[in-house]
Motif scaffolding. Structure first.
Motif, PDB file in Angstrom:
ATOM      1  N   GLU A  81       0.377  -1.190  -0.446  1.00 42.40           N
ATOM      2  CA  GLU A  81       0.183   0.139   0.535  1.00 42.40           C
ATOM      3  C   GLU A  81       0.466   1.090   0.562  1.00 42.40           C
ATOM      4  O   GLU A  81       0.617   2.511  -0.543  1.00 42.40           O
ATOM      5  CB  GLU A  81      -0.671   0.125   0.974  1.00 42.40           C
ATOM      6  CG  GLU A  81      -1.868  -0.972   1.181  1.00 42.40           C
ATOM      7  CD  GLU A  81      -2.988  -1.073  -0.149  1.00 42.40           C
ATOM      8  OE1 GLU A  81      -3.721  -0.449  -0.160  1.00 42.40           O
ATOM      9  OE2 GLU A  81      -2.717  -1.775  -1.286  1.00 42.40           O
ATOM     10  N   SER A  93      -0.988  -6.762   2.167  1.00 44.74           N
ATOM     11  CA  SER A  93      -1.917  -7.281   1.613  1.00 44.74           C
ATOM     12  C   SER A  93      -1.638  -8.783   0.409  1.00 44.74           C
ATOM     13  O   SER A  93      -0.577  -8.201   0.324  1.00 44.74           O
ATOM     14  CB  SER A  93      -2.896  -6.679   0.710  1.00 44.74           C
ATOM     15  OG  SER A  93      -2.598  -6.095  -0.903  1.00 44.74           O
ATOM     16  N   GLN A 146      -2.362  -8.247  -2.766  1.00 42.72           N
ATOM     17  CA  GLN A 146      -2.449  -8.085  -3.967  1.00 42.72           C
ATOM     18  C   GLN A 146      -1.411  -8.181  -5.118  1.00 42.72           C
ATOM     19  O   GLN A 146      -1.883  -8.752  -6.063  1.00 42.72           O
ATOM     20  CB  GLN A 146      -3.153  -6.838  -3.926  1.00 42.72           C
ATOM     21  CG  GLN A 146      -3.051  -5.722  -5.235  1.00 42.72           C
ATOM     22  CD  GLN A 146      -3.381  -4.352  -5.279  1.00 42.72           C
ATOM     23  OE1 GLN A 146      -3.495  -3.536  -4.499  1.00 42.72           O
ATOM     24  NE2 GLN A 146      -2.829  -4.141  -6.502  1.00 42.72           N
ATOM     25  N   ARG A 197      -2.276  -4.990   9.698  1.00 49.67           N
ATOM     26  CA  ARG A 197      -1.916  -3.379   9.675  1.00 49.67           C
ATOM     27  C   ARG A 197      -1.360  -3.052  11.311  1.00 49.67           C
ATOM     28  O   ARG A 197      -2.240  -3.553  11.842  1.00 49.67           O
ATOM     29  CB  ARG A 197      -2.481  -3.238   9.539  1.00 49.67           C
ATOM     30  CG  ARG A 197      -3.181  -3.139   7.732  1.00 49.67           C
ATOM     31  CD  ARG A 197      -3.566  -2.444   7.367  1.00 49.67           C
ATOM     32  NE  ARG A 197      -4.225  -3.071   5.841  1.00 49.67           N
ATOM     33  CZ  ARG A 197      -4.822  -2.781   4.557  1.00 49.67           C
ATOM     34  NH1 ARG A 197      -4.985  -1.502   5.098  1.00 49.67           N
ATOM     35  NH2 ARG A 197      -4.923  -3.386   3.157  1.00 49.67           N
ATOM     36  N   VAL A 246      -8.190  -4.721  13.198  1.00 45.43           N
ATOM     37  CA  VAL A 246      -7.662  -4.832  14.646  1.00 45.43           C
ATOM     38  C   VAL A 246      -6.727  -4.961  13.439  1.00 45.43           C
ATOM     39  O   VAL A 246      -6.298  -5.123  12.266  1.00 45.43           O
ATOM     40  CB  VAL A 246      -8.484  -6.520  13.958  1.00 45.43           C
ATOM     41  CG1 VAL A 246      -9.528  -6.545  15.342  1.00 45.43           C
ATOM     42  CG2 VAL A 246      -8.910  -6.905  13.432  1.00 45.43           C
ATOM     43  N   GLU A 250      -8.605 -11.309  -1.731  1.00 41.58           N
ATOM     44  CA  GLU A 250      -8.472 -10.341  -2.842  1.00 41.58           C
ATOM     45  C   GLU A 250      -8.468 -11.428  -3.648  1.00 41.58           C
ATOM     46  O   GLU A 250      -7.482 -12.383  -4.677  1.00 41.58           O
ATOM     47  CB  GLU A 250      -7.021 -10.522  -2.555  1.00 41.58           C
ATOM     48  CG  GLU A 250      -6.711  -9.679  -1.326  1.00 41.58           C
ATOM     49  CD  GLU A 250      -5.361  -9.071  -1.113  1.00 41.58           C
ATOM     50  OE1 GLU A 250      -5.091  -6.941  -1.500  1.00 41.58           O
ATOM     51  OE2 GLU A 250      -4.654  -9.804  -0.196  1.00 41.58           O
ATOM     52  N   GLU A 297     -16.499   1.092   4.538  1.00 43.63           N
ATOM     53  CA  GLU A 297     -15.907   0.297   3.651  1.00 43.63           C
ATOM     54  C   GLU A 297     -15.465  -1.243   3.950  1.00 43.63           C
ATOM     55  O   GLU A 297     -15.181  -1.329   4.719  1.00 43.63           O
ATOM     56  CB  GLU A 297     -14.278   1.122   3.485  1.00 43.63           C
ATOM     57  CG  GLU A 297     -13.912   0.518   2.370  1.00 43.63           C
ATOM     58  CD  GLU A 297     -11.740   0.703   2.678  1.00 43.63           C
ATOM     59  OE1 GLU A 297     -11.251   1.860   2.480  1.00 43.63           O
ATOM     60  OE2 GLU A 297     -11.112  -0.191   1.994  1.00 43.63           O
ATOM     61  N   LEU A 298     -16.310  -1.773   3.029  1.00 41.04           N
ATOM     62  CA  LEU A 298     -16.191  -3.498   3.020  1.00 41.04           C
ATOM     63  C   LEU A 298     -15.131  -3.947   2.165  1.00 41.04           C
ATOM     64  O   LEU A 298     -14.467  -4.689   2.580  1.00 41.04           O
ATOM     65  CB  LEU A 298     -17.904  -4.047   2.609  1.00 41.04           C
ATOM     66  CG  LEU A 298     -17.751  -5.379   2.590  1.00 41.04           C
ATOM     67  CD1 LEU A 298     -17.339  -6.455   3.987  1.00 41.04           C
ATOM     68  CD2 LEU A 298     -18.999  -5.451   1.996  1.00 41.04           C
ATOM     69  N   ARG A 348      -6.105  -2.244 -12.404  1.00 40.58           N
ATOM     70  CA  ARG A 348      -4.049  -2.292 -11.743  1.00 40.58           C
ATOM     71  C   ARG A 348      -3.317  -1.091 -13.337  1.00 40.58           C
ATOM     72  O   ARG A 348      -4.213  -1.216 -14.152  1.00 40.58           O
ATOM     73  CB  ARG A 348      -3.268  -2.676 -11.545  1.00 40.58           C
ATOM     74  CG  ARG A 348      -4.382  -4.446 -10.913  1.00 40.58           C
ATOM     75  CD  ARG A 348      -4.678  -3.531  -9.581  1.00 40.58           C
ATOM     76  NE  ARG A 348      -5.031  -5.066  -8.790  1.00 40.58           N
ATOM     77  CZ  ARG A 348      -5.386  -3.731  -7.787  1.00 40.58           C
ATOM     78  NH1 ARG A 348      -6.098  -2.898  -7.140  1.00 40.58           N
ATOM     79  NH2 ARG A 348      -6.084  -5.230  -6.880  1.00 40.58           N
ATOM     80  N   GLY A 400      -9.974  -6.556  -2.004  1.00 37.21           N
ATOM     81  CA  GLY A 400      -9.635  -6.293  -1.192  1.00 37.21           C
ATOM     82  C   GLY A 400     -10.458  -6.427  -0.376  1.00 37.21           C
ATOM     83  O   GLY A 400     -11.465  -5.644   0.245  1.00 37.21           O
ATOM     84  N   GLY A 451     -12.956  -6.940   3.529  1.00 37.13           N
ATOM     85  CA  GLY A 451     -12.208  -7.486   4.877  1.00 37.13           C
ATOM     86  C   GLY A 451     -13.388  -8.389   5.614  1.00 37.13           C
ATOM     87  O   GLY A 451     -14.228  -8.382   5.389  1.00 37.13           O
TER      88      GLY A 451
HETATM   89  O1  4AD Z   1      -8.691  -0.639   1.221  1.00 35.52           O
HETATM   90  P1  4AD Z   1      -7.485  -1.741   1.366  1.00 35.52           P
HETATM   91  O2  4AD Z   1      -6.293  -1.393   2.145  1.00 35.52           O
HETATM   92  O3  4AD Z   1      -6.819  -2.368   0.295  1.00 35.52           O
HETATM   93  C1  4AD Z   1      -5.829  -3.250  -0.219  1.00 35.52           C
HETATM   94  O4  4AD Z   1      -5.226  -3.649   0.427  1.00 35.52           O
HETATM   95  C2  4AD Z   1      -5.295  -3.981  -1.376  1.00 35.52           C
HETATM   96  N1  4AD Z   1      -4.361  -4.062  -1.275  1.00 35.52           N
HETATM   97  C3  4AD Z   1      -6.653  -4.773  -1.891  1.00 35.52           C
HETATM   98  C4  4AD Z   1      -6.220  -5.525  -2.815  1.00 35.52           C
HETATM   99  O5  4AD Z   1      -7.171  -3.809  -4.127  1.00 35.52           O
HETATM  100  N2  4AD Z   1      -6.145  -6.484  -3.470  1.00 35.52           N
HETATM  101  O6  4AD Z   1      -8.081  -3.421   2.717  1.00 35.52           O
HETATM  102  C5  4AD Z   1      -9.262  -3.352   1.533  1.00 35.52           C
HETATM  103  C6  4AD Z   1      -9.966  -3.816   3.407  1.00 35.52           C
HETATM  104  C7  4AD Z   1     -10.710  -3.117   3.474  1.00 35.52           C
HETATM  105  O7  4AD Z   1     -12.223  -2.146   2.745  1.00 35.52           O
HETATM  106  C8  4AD Z   1     -11.815  -3.880   4.281  1.00 35.52           C
HETATM  107  O8  4AD Z   1     -12.308  -4.254   4.513  1.00 35.52           O
HETATM  108  C9  4AD Z   1     -10.211  -4.257   5.171  1.00 35.52           C
HETATM  109  O9  4AD Z   1      -9.544  -4.524   4.245  1.00 35.52           O
HETATM  110  N3  4AD Z   1      -9.521  -3.879   6.281  1.00 35.52           N
HETATM  111  C10 4AD Z   1      -9.518  -4.234   7.625  1.00 35.52           C
HETATM  112  N4  4AD Z   1     -10.543  -4.604   7.977  1.00 35.52           N
HETATM  113  C11 4AD Z   1     -10.176  -4.894  10.476  1.00 35.52           C
HETATM  114  N5  4AD Z   1      -8.915  -4.120  10.107  1.00 35.52           N
HETATM  115  C12 4AD Z   1      -8.101  -3.400   9.291  1.00 35.52           C
HETATM  116  N6  4AD Z   1      -7.158  -2.625  10.312  1.00 35.52           N
HETATM  117  C13 4AD Z   1      -7.918  -3.438   8.127  1.00 35.52           C
HETATM  118  N7  4AD Z   1      -8.268  -2.694   7.076  1.00 35.52           N
HETATM  119  C14 4AD Z   1      -8.975  -2.844   5.991  1.00 35.52           C
END
Ligand code: 4AD
Ligand code: MG
Length: 459
Positions: free
Chosen positions: A166, A204, A206, A227, A237, A244, A382-383, A389, A428, A430
């Motif tokens: 990220e 991730s 990804q 994270r 969390v 993904e 945000e889900l 890409r 992604g 969550g």
């Molecule tokens: O939006 P995020 O950061 O996306 C990515 O990491 C991309 N690289 C994914 C991809 O394109 N393949 O995270 C994706 C989802 C978020 O929308 C959220 O639902 C969840 O991961 N998420 C968390 N869930 C719980 N605790 C956290 N600290 C989270 N951070 C993100």
């Protein structure tokens, strides 16, 4: 309840028509000439009532059985004359496997979620958490079934990585260096570390998924991600599971179509295959749950651009803690307004300003926005977060240069744009946020077996 696989109980053979169950005692009470027990073996929500007659040889011991004890019961399944259950077991034999002392914390009464978090090792023995974790398991199976039916390949991406996907999220360092030696030297000598360079727990999968999409077509990874943000909210969390998917020859519209199909499939599956457990949540946890999930599966998700969303927020005349203007990273209060009040159903936001998004997202023709997409859901925010890409090598390289990212560690990522690059997209989801949406549970700590949050690593 499951009939146990072992058909022998202290020499008592169960012949046809007899049942043998093993489980934990939820309650026991005495009546004249009988002892009644409610037993649950974790296989489903419903207990089975056991009636033990006073002529059983160990009846005195049976009268000492406490809540939380483990027992095996053999006997006849008979229609129950009592209220509240169709069937009961007329015990011919009760074997006490272990007696729980009176200190067992789950005596029959309502316990708060906060208290149950302090005994996370025992909470799956309660109705609510047993149901939540059976649904969690059901949804994992449904995810794999969905992707198998669609012909996707499952990829297990590495948990330890040398790259920061990220470019933003705080990461947990992985090292085998001795902390005392590092303190003496005043800095970490990465060359002498296990991998010979800085390494972290993945945020991730990804980048791995992209490499495999460009080889196998449609793939998905599903595993733990980490994270180290110090955000103590009900939706974050430090360790969570992310699903993904990554699809070759797929643009942003295809990506949104896929996300909508996936979410609807999984919710339908929960409603169809986890009916009893889901009923607990719609009756006792969230009275609006059924209505919300029905809307979710029956209505088309809204799709609006970031620019439109900003205009909607500005026109709403709502007082937000954080001011709204084009270019801001939306706060959860903005996201929730859009999903909960404006469209009142899930909504995809797409085409965000490039300044607030990572390097790998595809630059749109306007040169200003990227083909990013977030799915916002009422009650959750945000889900899903994803994008189309950037598949054009020159555009990707100049974007990385603008953002001050070194090319060297990404040589392999750039290679994928050099050899057989194609438009591709993914996102992604969550998994814990998804489970909150499905169950109506409002704290993410309560949909994960042993939550990891700042300052908390018990169990
Ligand atoms: O939006 P995020 O950061 O996306 C990515 O990491 C991309 N690289 C994914 C991809 O394109 N393949 O995270 C994706 C989802 C978020 O929308 C959220 O639902 C969840 O991961 N998420 C968390 N869930 C719980 N605790 C956290 N600290 C989270 N951070 C993100
Ligand atoms: Mg995101």
């Amino acid at each position: 309840m499951k009939r146990t696989k072992i058909n022998r109980l202290n020499g008592y053979d169960t012949s046809p028509g007899k049942v043998l169950i093993k489980g934990w005692v939820r309650t026991r009470r005495d009546a004249k000439g009988f002892s009644f027990m409610e037993i649950n073996d974790g296989s489903c929500l419903t207990n089975i009532q056991v009636v033990a007659n006073s002529d059983l040889p160990n009846y005195t011991a049976i009268q000492g059985i406490t809540t939380g004890s483990a027992v095996a019961v053999a006997g006849d399944m008979v229609a129950s004359p009592g209220k509240g259950q169709k069937w009961e077991i007329q015990a011919a034999h009760v074997d006490i496997i272990s007696l729980a002392p009176e200190t067992y914390p789950l005596q029959k009464k309502r316990h708060s979620d906060e208290f149950l978090r302090t005994i996370a090792h025992l909470r799956p023995r309660t109705n609510k958490y047993g149901a939540a974790f059976r649904i969690r398991s059901g949804m994992v199976h449904a995810i794999h079934r969905f992707y198998r039916e669609k012909g996707f390949f499952y990829l297990t991406s590495p948990v330890i990585t040398g790259s920061d996907c990220e470019g933003a999220g705080e990461m947990f360092r992985v090292t085998s260096l001795d902390p005392d030696a590092v303190a003496k030297q005043g800095k970490m000598d990465f060359a002498r570390d296990f991998f010979g360079q800085e390494s972290n727990l993945t945020v991730s999968g990804q980048l791995s998924a992209e490499m495999f999409a460009l080889a196998l077509g449609d793939v998905y990874t599903f595993g733990p991600t980490f994270r180290a943000e110090n955000s103590n909210t009900s939706r974050h969390v430090a360790e969570f599971w992310m699903l993904e998917p990554e699809m070759a020859f797929c643009d942003l519209t295809g990506n949104m179509d896929h996300g909508e199909e996936l979410v609807k499939y999984l919710v339908n599956d929960a409603l169809t295959n986890c009916t009893d457990d889901m009923n607990l949540f719609s009756r006792f946890v969230d009275k609006t749950l059924s209505r919300r999930l029905d809307t979710l599966v029956s209505k088309t998700f809204e799709r609006i651009s970031y620019a439109e969303a900003i205009a909607i927020l500005e026109k709403s005349h709502k007082k937000f803690e954080y001011d709204v203007r084009y270019g801001i990273d939306l706060q959860s209060e903005h996201e929730r307004f859009l999903a909960e009040e404006h469209v009142q159903k899930p909504v995809f936001l797409f085409d965000y300003p490039k300044e607030i998004k990572p390097f790998y997202m595809r630059i749109n023709d306007d040169g200003e926005t990227v083909a990013a997409v977030d799915l916002l859901v009422p009650g959750i925010g945000e889900l899903i977060g994803g994008s189309q890409r950037e598949e054009r090598l020159d555009v990707l390289e100049s974007r990385m240069a603008q953002m001050g990212l070194p090319k060297e560690p990404y040589w392999w990522y750039l290679d994928s744009r050099r050899y057989g690059s194609v438009p591709h997209s993914g996102f992604g989801l969550g998994f814990e946020r998804f489970l909150m949406m499905v169950t109506g549970i409002t704290n993410i700590r309560d949909v994960i077996p042993f939550p990891r949050t700042p300052g908390s690593i018990d169990f």
